[in-house]
Design an enzyme around this catalytic site. Sequence first.
Site, short mmCIF file in Angstrom:
data_model
loop_
_atom_site.label_atom_id
_atom_site.label_comp_id
_atom_site.label_asym_id
_atom_site.label_seq_id
_atom_site.Cartn_x
_atom_site.Cartn_y
_atom_site.Cartn_z
N LYS A 189 0.84 -1.20 0.00
CA LYS A 189 0.00 0.00 0.00
C LYS A 189 0.88 1.25 0.00
O LYS A 189 2.09 1.18 0.27
CB LYS A 189 -0.92 -0.01 1.22
CG LYS A 189 -0.20 0.00 2.55
CD LYS A 189 -1.18 -0.07 3.71
CE LYS A 189 -0.44 -0.07 5.05
NZ LYS A 189 -1.35 -0.05 6.19
N TYR A 204 16.99 31.44 3.02
CA TYR A 204 15.86 32.30 3.34
C TYR A 204 15.86 32.69 4.82
O TYR A 204 16.20 31.89 5.70
CB TYR A 204 14.54 31.59 3.03
CG TYR A 204 14.24 31.48 1.56
CD1 TYR A 204 14.08 32.61 0.77
CD2 TYR A 204 14.10 30.23 0.96
CE1 TYR A 204 13.79 32.50 -0.59
CE2 TYR A 204 13.81 30.10 -0.38
CZ TYR A 204 13.65 31.24 -1.16
OH TYR A 204 13.37 31.14 -2.48
#
Length: 815
Positions: free
Chosen positions: A483, A709
Site C-alpha cells: 500500500k 531564506y
Amino acid sequence: MNYTVQHIAEITNAQVIGDGNLLIKNIAYDSRIIYSTRNTAFIAINTHKNSGEKFIESAMDRGINVIISEHHYPEFENITWIIVENSVEFLHKLAKYHFEHSHLQSIGITGSNGKTILKEWLYQCLWNEFPTVKSPKSFNSQIGLPLSLLQINSSHQLGIFEVGISKPDEMEKLENIFHPQIGLLTHIGTAHAANFSSEEELIDEKIILFKNSEVIIYNGDNSLVDQKIKKSYSDKKLIAYGFKKENQVFIKNNISKDDNIIVEYLGEEISFPVHQRDEATLTNAMALISVLKELNIGNKKIVEKINLLKAVEMRLEAIEGIKGNIVINDSFNLDLDSLKTALQFLNEYNKPKKSLVLTDIVGVNSNAKELYEEVSELVNEQHFDSVFLIGDEISKFSELFKAKTYTFIDTKELIESKYLTEIENQIILLKGARKFEIEKLKDILELRKHDTVLEVNLNAILHNINYHKSLLKPGTKMMAMVKANAYGLGSFEVSEFLQHHHIDYLGVAYADEGVELRKKGITTPIIVMNPEQHSYQTIIEYNLEPEIYSFRVLELFYEAVQKSGYDKKYPIHIKLETGMHRLGFKDFELDQLSETLRRKNVKVQSMFSHLSSSDMPEEKEFTLKQLEVFEKNSSCLIEKLGYTPIRHILNSAGITSYKDHQHDMVRIGIGMLGESADPEIQKQLRSVVSFKTVISQISTVENGESVGYSRRYKADHPTRIATIPVGYADGIPRLIGNQVGNVGINKTLAPIVGNICMDMMMINVDYIPNVKEGDTVTVFNAKPSLKEFAGYCKTITYEVLTSISPRVKRIYIKD
C-alpha cells in the site's frame, strides 16, 4: 561441465528414466530465471522450507526436457528423468567429482566480509595469466558453491571460488566437495554471527575449509584468528596480512600523508598509488598482493594490475524510461557470467517486447568466434525484437544474431542514429564493457533527469523476506503490504518482483492501488484493506478481494456482487476487532455475522486482525491479550461457518516476537524494507532504500554572512557551504533544517544549515575530507540511517518513506 545423463547418474548413484545419451552442460535450479534450455537440466531442489518439485512444470514450459528430481511424475511426457535420493546431496556428489577431475589450481575464499570483492579483484588480475573460472555473483552456499564448481571446463587452469556458511556444521560439507590449494580468510565480522555461540566457534567453523590447503592467507589483525590458524595448521605455509607490524604482510608507511602506499611482503617492498584509503580497501589490497605473490606474479606486474583494478559493481539498475520503456542498466562490466545474470534479471519482467544493447566483451582470453557463438546462442534464446551491437569485434559476428540487428563502431554512433529513442513499451537492456561508456544511453533513455534518486535494492527485500520466512513453519503463507506505493518505493516494481518470487498475497489500502497493479499484469491475489463504497464494482471487475469490517460494508458489497452478475462465491476477508479499536467485528457480533455469511454467496477467504503494539516489549501483556482474543473469536467463527479460512494477525514485529501465533499466514511490511525495533533482528536485515543526491556547488561564506531564506544561519568564521538539489518538495521536512538534521558525505555527517528550500538545501562541509562538487550525498541509508533520519524528523520510518515525492527518480537495483 559436459556429461551425458547416464554418466551423471553413474557418478551420483541416481536412476535414469528416459534418454541416457542426452548431453548436459548446465544445471538450472530456478524455473523463473532459465535463460537457456540448450543442454540444460532443471534440478528440483527440496529443502525443509520448500519443494522445487512444484516448479517442474514451469521449467518444462520454458523448454527443459531433462529433470533432476527426488520423485518421478509419469504424467509429464517426453521428459528424461534423473531420479535422486536427495537433491542437495546429488549436487554435492556431482560437484565433488567434477572438481576432483578438473586438475586446476584453486583458490577458496571464506570470511564474513570482502569475499566477493576479493574474488572479483583476483579475477581482474589473473584472467590474462591463466584461463580462469570464478563463482558467479555471490554463489557460495550449500547450493551456490556446487553450482559454481560445475562451471569448470577443460580449458580452465585456475578456479576462484567463494565459500560461505551461516550456521555450524556447514563447512565440513562444503570442504568435502571443494578443497582449495590456496585458502584465503578475509575479515571475520558479525555476518551470520547470531547463529554461533561465540566468535571462537565461528572462526573454528570457517577455517575447516583449509584442512587440505597447502597455503593459508589470513587477516592476522584478529588475534583469535591468528592464534587458531597457527595452532590448527602449523604444518602449512601461513601468510598473515593486516595493519599490525607483526604480520608478514603489512603497510609500512603513513597512509594519510604519503602519496603511495608501501606494502611490505616478507621483507620486500611494493609501492603503489591508492585513491581510496579506507581500512576495508587497504586490507583487501594486502590480501590481493599476498595471493598474487603466491602465484609467482612479479612486483612490477602486481603494481600494474593494481593500477588497472576497477571498482566492483555488483548491481543491475532498473529505471523508468521514456515512452513507457523500462531501462535495465548493466553498464558496469561484461563477461559471460554477468551477461547470464542480466538475462536472468530480464526474465523477471513481463513486458512482451525487449531490445538489447551489447558491446564487445573485453578482457576474456578466448577464441573470439567461439565466444560470440556462445553469446549469440544465449541472446537468441531470449527472442529480442532488436539487438544493437557496439564494437569492432562483436560487429563481425552480427549474422549470428537472429533478431533485427544493428552494428555501431561506438556508443556515440548509436546515440546519433536515434534508433533507441524510437522504441516504445519495451524493456531495454544495456549490457556493456566499461570502456564503451554505455551509461550515456541510460541518461538519454531515462524518464526523470533529477540528480536526486531513491535507490531500491530488490535483492535486499528478498533477503529480508527470507529471513522472516526462516522464523516460520514451512506451510505458513506470507502477505506483503504494498500500500501507499509500497511505502514510497514503487508499488508495481516491488509487486512484480514479489510476484516473481511467489509471494502468496499482496495488500493494498485502496481499490485504485490494486487496479493499477492488475492493469500492469500483477496476477497475485490482492487484498484491499480499505474498500470504499464507490469502489465495489471496480473491486469485482479487477478480481480484487475486499476487507469486510462491518455489517454495513458486508451488505453494500454483497449488493454490488449481485448487481455484477458474479455467479461464484466471492472471496472476502473478515476483519476482527481484538483491542486496537479501529475497524472490525466484535465478539458479540459473531453469531449474527456467521448467520449473515451463511446466507450470502461469499466465501471467507481469510479472517484477521491488527496488533497495535507488537514492536513494544513493554506492551507484551496487551499484545498477548490481543492474540488470545483473536484465537478465541476466529475459532468461534470457524466453528459457526463450518469451514476453515486462512487466519493471520502477525505483522513484521509480530513475526519476530510472537512466532508461536503465526496461524496460516503472516503480513510483512516494514520488515521487508529492513527495519526492526529489535536491535538483534536489525542486525540480520539488509538496508533496502538509499536516498541520494549530489553536491551542486561549494562556496565559502565569510564571517558574518548568512545562508538561505530568512538569514537563519550566519557564519561565525569563513565556512565552506555546499548546496544540494533536494528540498521539501522532494520530501525533506523543513523542521530538520538549521542544524537539526545531517546528511552523509564521504562517510561523514554534515549538518544542514539554514532553512530548507523547496528544491534545495545547504550543508556545512567544513569538516568533510576531500569534498568536491559532484560528490554523492546520502540523505539516508547507512550514515545517516533511515532510523536516524526519522529521528531528525521526529517521526517514524513509514512517514519518511511515504513522504518522498514522485518527482524523485526511483532506481531498482539487484546486487
